[in-house]
Design a protein around this motif. Structure first.
Motif, PDB file in Angstrom:
ATOM      1  N   TRP B 248       0.832  -1.212   0.000  1.00  0.00           N
ATOM      2  CA  TRP B 248       0.000   0.000   0.000  1.00  0.00           C
ATOM      3  C   TRP B 248       0.855   1.246   0.000  1.00  0.00           C
ATOM      4  O   TRP B 248       0.594   2.192  -0.750  1.00  0.00           O
ATOM      5  N   THR B 249       1.866   1.240   0.887  1.00  0.00           N
ATOM      6  CA  THR B 249       2.740   2.412   0.965  1.00  0.00           C
ATOM      7  C   THR B 249       3.506   2.580  -0.333  1.00  0.00           C
ATOM      8  O   THR B 249       3.694   3.699  -0.809  1.00  0.00           O
ATOM      9  N   VAL B 250       3.911   1.453  -0.908  1.00  0.00           N
ATOM     10  CA  VAL B 250       4.628   1.526  -2.183  1.00  0.00           C
ATOM     11  C   VAL B 250       3.744   2.220  -3.227  1.00  0.00           C
ATOM     12  O   VAL B 250       4.192   3.120  -3.954  1.00  0.00           O
ATOM     13  N   SER B 251       2.459   1.839  -3.281  1.00  0.00           N
ATOM     14  CA  SER B 251       1.552   2.484  -4.232  1.00  0.00           C
ATOM     15  C   SER B 251       1.442   3.981  -3.951  1.00  0.00           C
ATOM     16  O   SER B 251       1.490   4.798  -4.866  1.00  0.00           O
ATOM     17  N   MET B 252       1.273   4.332  -2.680  1.00  0.00           N
ATOM     18  CA  MET B 252       1.108   5.751  -2.345  1.00  0.00           C
ATOM     19  C   MET B 252       2.352   6.547  -2.718  1.00  0.00           C
ATOM     20  O   MET B 252       2.264   7.639  -3.268  1.00  0.00           O
ATOM     21  N   ILE B 253       3.522   5.985  -2.427  1.00  0.00           N
ATOM     22  CA  ILE B 253       4.764   6.690  -2.765  1.00  0.00           C
ATOM     23  C   ILE B 253       4.849   6.854  -4.278  1.00  0.00           C
ATOM     24  O   ILE B 253       5.180   7.929  -4.779  1.00  0.00           O
ATOM     25  N   PHE B 254       4.503   5.798  -5.008  1.00  0.00           N
ATOM     26  CA  PHE B 254       4.538   5.885  -6.474  1.00  0.00           C
ATOM     27  C   PHE B 254       3.647   7.021  -6.954  1.00  0.00           C
ATOM     28  O   PHE B 254       4.058   7.882  -7.731  1.00  0.00           O
ATOM     29  N   ILE B 255       2.408   7.021  -6.444  1.00  0.00           N
ATOM     30  CA  ILE B 255       1.437   8.022  -6.882  1.00  0.00           C
ATOM     31  C   ILE B 255       1.941   9.436  -6.604  1.00  0.00           C
ATOM     32  O   ILE B 255       1.918  10.304  -7.475  1.00  0.00           O
ATOM     33  N   VAL B 256       2.450   9.645  -5.405  1.00  0.00           N
ATOM     34  CA  VAL B 256       2.876  10.995  -5.026  1.00  0.00           C
ATOM     35  C   VAL B 256       4.155  11.395  -5.763  1.00  0.00           C
ATOM     36  O   VAL B 256       4.271  12.522  -6.259  1.00  0.00           O
ATOM     37  N   GLY B 270      -0.964  11.478 -10.388  1.00  0.00           N
ATOM     38  CA  GLY B 270      -0.281  10.223 -10.071  1.00  0.00           C
ATOM     39  C   GLY B 270      -1.247   9.052 -10.006  1.00  0.00           C
ATOM     40  O   GLY B 270      -0.971   7.981 -10.537  1.00  0.00           O
ATOM     41  N   ALA B 271      -2.397   9.266  -9.359  1.00  0.00           N
ATOM     42  CA  ALA B 271      -3.353   8.173  -9.198  1.00  0.00           C
ATOM     43  C   ALA B 271      -3.911   7.727 -10.543  1.00  0.00           C
ATOM     44  O   ALA B 271      -4.053   6.529 -10.802  1.00  0.00           O
ATOM     45  N   VAL B 272      -4.207   8.702 -11.403  1.00  0.00           N
ATOM     46  CA  VAL B 272      -4.745   8.349 -12.727  1.00  0.00           C
ATOM     47  C   VAL B 272      -3.718   7.505 -13.483  1.00  0.00           C
ATOM     48  O   VAL B 272      -4.031   6.429 -14.013  1.00  0.00           O
ATOM     49  N   ILE B 273      -2.458   7.967 -13.472  1.00  0.00           N
ATOM     50  CA  ILE B 273      -1.403   7.227 -14.177  1.00  0.00           C
ATOM     51  C   ILE B 273      -1.237   5.837 -13.565  1.00  0.00           C
ATOM     52  O   ILE B 273      -1.151   4.837 -14.270  1.00  0.00           O
ATOM     53  N   TYR B 274      -1.218   5.792 -12.226  1.00  0.00           N
ATOM     54  CA  TYR B 274      -0.988   4.525 -11.538  1.00  0.00           C
ATOM     55  C   TYR B 274      -2.052   3.489 -11.902  1.00  0.00           C
ATOM     56  O   TYR B 274      -1.737   2.354 -12.255  1.00  0.00           O
ATOM     57  N   VAL B 275      -3.315   3.903 -11.844  1.00  0.00           N
ATOM     58  CA  VAL B 275      -4.398   2.950 -12.112  1.00  0.00           C
ATOM     59  C   VAL B 275      -4.332   2.454 -13.558  1.00  0.00           C
ATOM     60  O   VAL B 275      -4.416   1.251 -13.815  1.00  0.00           O
ATOM     61  N   PHE B 276      -4.124   3.368 -14.500  1.00  0.00           N
ATOM     62  CA  PHE B 276      -4.069   2.926 -15.901  1.00  0.00           C
ATOM     63  C   PHE B 276      -2.858   2.023 -16.146  1.00  0.00           C
ATOM     64  O   PHE B 276      -2.961   1.033 -16.855  1.00  0.00           O
ATOM     65  N   LEU B 277      -1.727   2.384 -15.529  1.00  0.00           N
ATOM     66  CA  LEU B 277      -0.532   1.545 -15.693  1.00  0.00           C
ATOM     67  C   LEU B 277      -0.765   0.147 -15.141  1.00  0.00           C
ATOM     68  O   LEU B 277      -0.441  -0.846 -15.778  1.00  0.00           O
ATOM     69  N   GLN B 278      -1.348   0.085 -13.930  1.00  0.00           N
ATOM     70  CA  GLN B 278      -1.624  -1.204 -13.301  1.00  0.00           C
ATOM     71  C   GLN B 278      -2.464  -2.078 -14.218  1.00  0.00           C
ATOM     72  O   GLN B 278      -2.205  -3.257 -14.409  1.00  0.00           O
ATOM     73  N   GLU B 279      -3.507  -1.476 -14.747  1.00  0.00           N
ATOM     74  CA  GLU B 279      -4.434  -2.239 -15.592  1.00  0.00           C
ATOM     75  C   GLU B 279      -3.752  -2.700 -16.870  1.00  0.00           C
ATOM     76  O   GLU B 279      -3.961  -3.802 -17.351  1.00  0.00           O
ATOM     77  N   LEU B 280      -2.911  -1.822 -17.411  1.00  0.00           N
ATOM     78  CA  LEU B 280      -2.199  -2.142 -18.639  1.00  0.00           C
ATOM     79  C   LEU B 280      -1.189  -3.258 -18.400  1.00  0.00           C
ATOM     80  O   LEU B 280      -1.042  -4.184 -19.196  1.00  0.00           O
ATOM     81  N   LEU B 281      -0.489  -3.145 -17.272  1.00  0.00           N
ATOM     82  CA  LEU B 281       0.595  -4.085 -16.993  1.00  0.00           C
ATOM     83  C   LEU B 281       0.080  -5.469 -16.636  1.00  0.00           C
ATOM     84  O   LEU B 281       0.839  -6.429 -16.618  1.00  0.00           O
ATOM     85  N   ALA B 282      -1.211  -5.589 -16.333  1.00  0.00           N
ATOM     86  CA  ALA B 282      -1.773  -6.903 -16.019  1.00  0.00           C
ATOM     87  C   ALA B 282      -1.608  -7.852 -17.196  1.00  0.00           C
ATOM     88  O   ALA B 282      -1.610  -9.056 -17.033  1.00  0.00           O
ATOM     89  N   HIS B 283      -1.440  -7.288 -18.390  1.00  0.00           N
ATOM     90  CA  HIS B 283      -1.271  -8.141 -19.568  1.00  0.00           C
ATOM     91  C   HIS B 283       0.141  -8.715 -19.654  1.00  0.00           C
ATOM     92  O   HIS B 283       0.436  -9.508 -20.523  1.00  0.00           O
TER      93      HIS B 283
END
Lengths: 427, 331
Positions: B248-256, B270-283
């Motif tokens: 969780w902290t890793v995600s928050m640090i990434f976002i910020v 940061g949050a917008v980028i993080y969520v889209f990246l996560q979804e993209l990287l699932a592939h």
């Protein structure tokens, strides 16, 4: 200059990924002629050992259906299995399951590989109303996780069955019921450990064994000194439990170092793969574990027509080693998915769900018949035998089936023998 | 050339038009959720974005504005998840009560812990927060009532619809941004920034360091808890590892870090980028963490102020600025 470079690089990564994903998306959406099956697999992380072979199994079944399309909704269709990595993390399991349902519009979900993956994935399937084939996860923990199941069927053993299979192994080693033999328990306080622990303590007492319970420990504990001391103090006869490989390795080393004399040892989960057992070194041979699948099992897939021996040969040809047990279940789970669509002849979710319940077919891990129910969960028992790791003449470790009391139709491949793990030898 | 750019005035975009734009954007988002204009899948993305914005915003408030780099915000995430689960599965209360409970529990724990944690500063504070979160994970792992490591299911019938979850997440997200923005524009906000820049100096000029820290820490705990509560309602089950995990902290640090530490708009980007990246990287199973890590390293090396931080510096503007005056206006 540096900054411009970095910006270009970052943009390139993102764009590259976007285009790749776009292409991947196109491939999938190309088919009204494909049936979409969702599959969350622990490809990386602590459970990666279980997730091994998923890709291979998916390819086998997908290729088979490509050659033998199934008729669904009046059309000949192939299957597209969408696999996402759970990173062995429960939050990711649910996220990926939601993604499969909402974004990939899957027709059926496969929840597989230990309760850690199966429970979160099956719960999402229940909430969104997608038929779900759960397998390779004991029935009890899943059945306890929700009050009722309207979309999920499980295909694996119950904990009662696993207890009985371990008990049969203790009896083989000369520790009969009512003997008051002291059983030292090794259970972590994770999902598996907790549900096994509660059932084992109850049934051990009923069967006339003495329970020595050092208490459950958090998974990934490294210091097992107090467990070892407790075992030594109480002079235990045998060890029973289920653990992930690092926990068992640490506990086992501590117990041996403390000089505990062990008459027999049965352990779940961590002793499935040859590589994990080999890591235990000299003390590996003699360890007993339950076996849910072996290449010598007498089953033949109704779908692909391959038997256990043949499928193991195929796996060995591609991967250079014996097919791991979890991979057999990955294969069987996919078989069931295809069988369900064959039976339903439609992708209508309710019809597919009903069709799964009616399935009566052979898979490479045994026959399926979902007529049993635990709490709200309909399930089918998969076979369970007792095995022991023994060294052959070349010093190679082999898992030998030494007990088939629960399923006598499965052939034995050897006899119980004391190994290095038996530090308190009787003979 | 860079001198010239520095001489250009900073435009602080916080006037009436900006407020109208914000209200319009938020209203459109509400309409999109509640009138079901967006597909379920779009809402799945939106929920994640809203909740990560809230968590990112709170981590940024602690680290970026108040100089309290916590590695243990997952403590409140876990507590919130379990509060909701206990309230619904064990005590048979409604979800709303569960969410209120999650905030209450987190605030109480934050108040108690503050006595301990605020004796430490900098690195020591960071490590201590992490240790506390780990300790709570171990506690929940061996607590029989919450079924130890087996996890606790959130049991409510009927389960809330996705558009309801989406609307509630949006509300929490808007509230968190508003609270941070307004807080920073008060006397307290100035005190916080002073503390971050130099604790001793701030204390010397009369900033009540303990009170300021406490206020920020409790606000962060409360908002992190409510967003996590909604997160777990959306997930349906909570485990000790999934609640109290360091990821969780890793995600928050990434976002910020990606968005821009010390800016209100940073965590949003940061949050917008993080969520889209996560979804993209699932592939790309197995690769996702490597790519996420590589991007973070690239950004830290070349855009240390994050995307919004750098953009604001280059283009000389500020959105949701903590500054109460605009150079542009005064010129």
């Amino acid at each position: 200059m540096k900054k411009v470079l970095a910006a270009i690089l970052a943009a390139a990564i993102v764009l590259g990924l976007c285009s790749c994903a776009g292409e991947a998306g196109k491939e999938n959406s190309s088919g009204a002629d494909t049936i979409k099956i969702g599959y969350v697999n622990p490809t990386t992380g602590a459970l990666a050992g279980n997730g091994e072979g998923c890709e291979w199994a998916v390819k086998q079944i997908t290729d088979y259906v490509k050659e033998h399309p199934i008729t669904v909704d009046g059309k000949e269709k192939t299957i597209d299995v969408k696999v996402y990595d759970s990173k062995s993390d429960q939050n990711t399991c649910t996220e990926m399951a939601q993604k499969l349902i909402e974004e990939d519009n899957i027709d059926l979900m496969i929840a597989i590989q230990t309760p850690n993956t199966v429970i979160p994935v099956a719960q999402v399937a229940e909430r969104y109303g997608v038929p779900c084939i759960a397998t390779q996860s004991p029935v009890d923990p899943l059945a306890n996780s929700l009050d009722e199941f309207n979309w999920t069927y499980d295909f694996f053993y119950t904990l009662d069955e696993v207890y009985e299979s371990q008990r049969a192994l203790w009896e083989k080693a000369g520790y009969a019921r009512g003997s008051k033999a002291k059983v030292g328990l090794l259970f972590a306080n994770d999902t598996d450990g907790t549900s096994w622990h509660d059932l084992f303590t109850k049934r051990l007492a009923e069967d006339g064994y003495t329970v020595v319970d050092p208490g459950q420990y958090p998974s990934k504990t490294t210091d097992f000194t107090n467990v070892a001391n407790k075992f030594k103090e109480e002079k235990i006869d045998l060890i029973a439990g289920t653990n992930i490989p690092p926990d068992f390795m640490n506990a086992y080393n501590a117990v041996i170092e403390a000089g505990v004399k062990i008459g027999c040892i049965t352990m779940g989960k961590c002793c499935l793969l040859q590589s994990d057992v080999e890591a235990l070194g000299d003390l590996a041979d003699g360890i007993m574990t339950q076996v849910w699948w072996a290449p010598s099992n007498p089953f033949k897939s109704d779908l692909t027509g391959l038997d256990c021996k043949k499928i193991n040969e195929l796996y060995k040809k591609d991967n250079g080693r014996v097919m791991p047990q979890p991979t057999a279940f990955a294969y069987a789970g996919l078989e069931l998915a295809v069988q369900a669509f064959k039976e339903a002849a439609t992708t209508d979710k309710k019809a597919v769900y009903d069709a799964i319940g009616k399935l009566k077919c052979q898979t490479i891990v045994g026959a399926v018949d979902y007529s049993k129910k635990q709490k709200g969960l309909p399930y089918s028992s998969s076979v369970l035998t007792g095995g022991q790791w023994q060294r052959d003449k070349n010093g190679e470790l082999n898992l030998v089936i030494i007990d088939n009391s629960l399923y006598p139709e499965i052939p034995l491949t050897g006899k119980y023998q004391e190994g290095n793990a038996t530090t308190n030898k009787k003979s | 050339m860079s001198d010239k750019r520095l001489q250009r005035p900073v435009r602080v975009l916080d006037s009436l038009p900006m407020l109208i734009v914000c209200i319009a954007v938020v209203s459109v988002l509400y309409a999109v959720c509640l009138l079901r204009i967006a597909s379920n899948n779009a809402m799945r993305y939106m929920i994640q974005i809203f909740l990560y914005i809230t968590m990112g915003q709170m981590w940024n408030l602690l680290s970026g504005f108040a100089g309290m780099t916590s590695l243990g915000q997952q403590l409140y995430i876990g507590l919130a998840g379990y509060s909701v689960a206990i309230a619904t599965a064990k005590l048979h209360l409604t979800l709303g009560v569960g969410l209120v409970m999650s905030v209450a529990v987190s605030v109480v724990v934050a108040l108690v812990l503050s006595l301990l944690l605020f004796r430490m500063e900098g690195m020591y504070f960071s490590i201590a927060t992490w240790v506390v979160a780990e300790a709570f994970e171990k506690l929940f792992l061996s607590w029989k009532y919450v079924e130890q490591g087996s996890g606790l299911t959130i049991r409510v019938v009927p389960y809330p619809k996705i558009e309801e979850i989406c609307a509630v997440s949006l509300t929490v997200c808007v509230m968190s941004i508003a609270v941070v923005y307004l807080l920073l524009r008060t006397r307290t906000g100035l005190g916080l920034t002073a503390m971050r820049d130099n604790l001793t100096a701030a204390s010397a000029v009369g900033v009540n360091v303990f009170n300021h820290k406490l206020l920020v820490y409790v606000i962060a705990a409360a908002f992190t808890a409510v967003s996590a509560g909604i997160f777990f309602v959306n997930k349906g089950i909570v485990y000790p590892e999934s609640g109290f995990g360091i990821s969780w902290t890793v995600s928050m640090i990434f976002i910020v870090t990606i968005g821009g530490s010390g800016t209100v708009s940073g965590p949003i980007t940061g949050a917008v980028i993080y969520v889209f990246l996560q979804e993209l990287l699932a592939h790309y199973p197995g690769w996702s963490n490597i790519i996420l890590g590589a991007i973070t390293i690239l950004v830290i090396f070349f855009l240390p102020k994050g995307i919004m931080g750098t953009l604001q510096e280059k283009l000389r503007f500020e959105i949701f600025s903590a500054k109460r005056f605009s150079f542009a206006k005064h010129k």
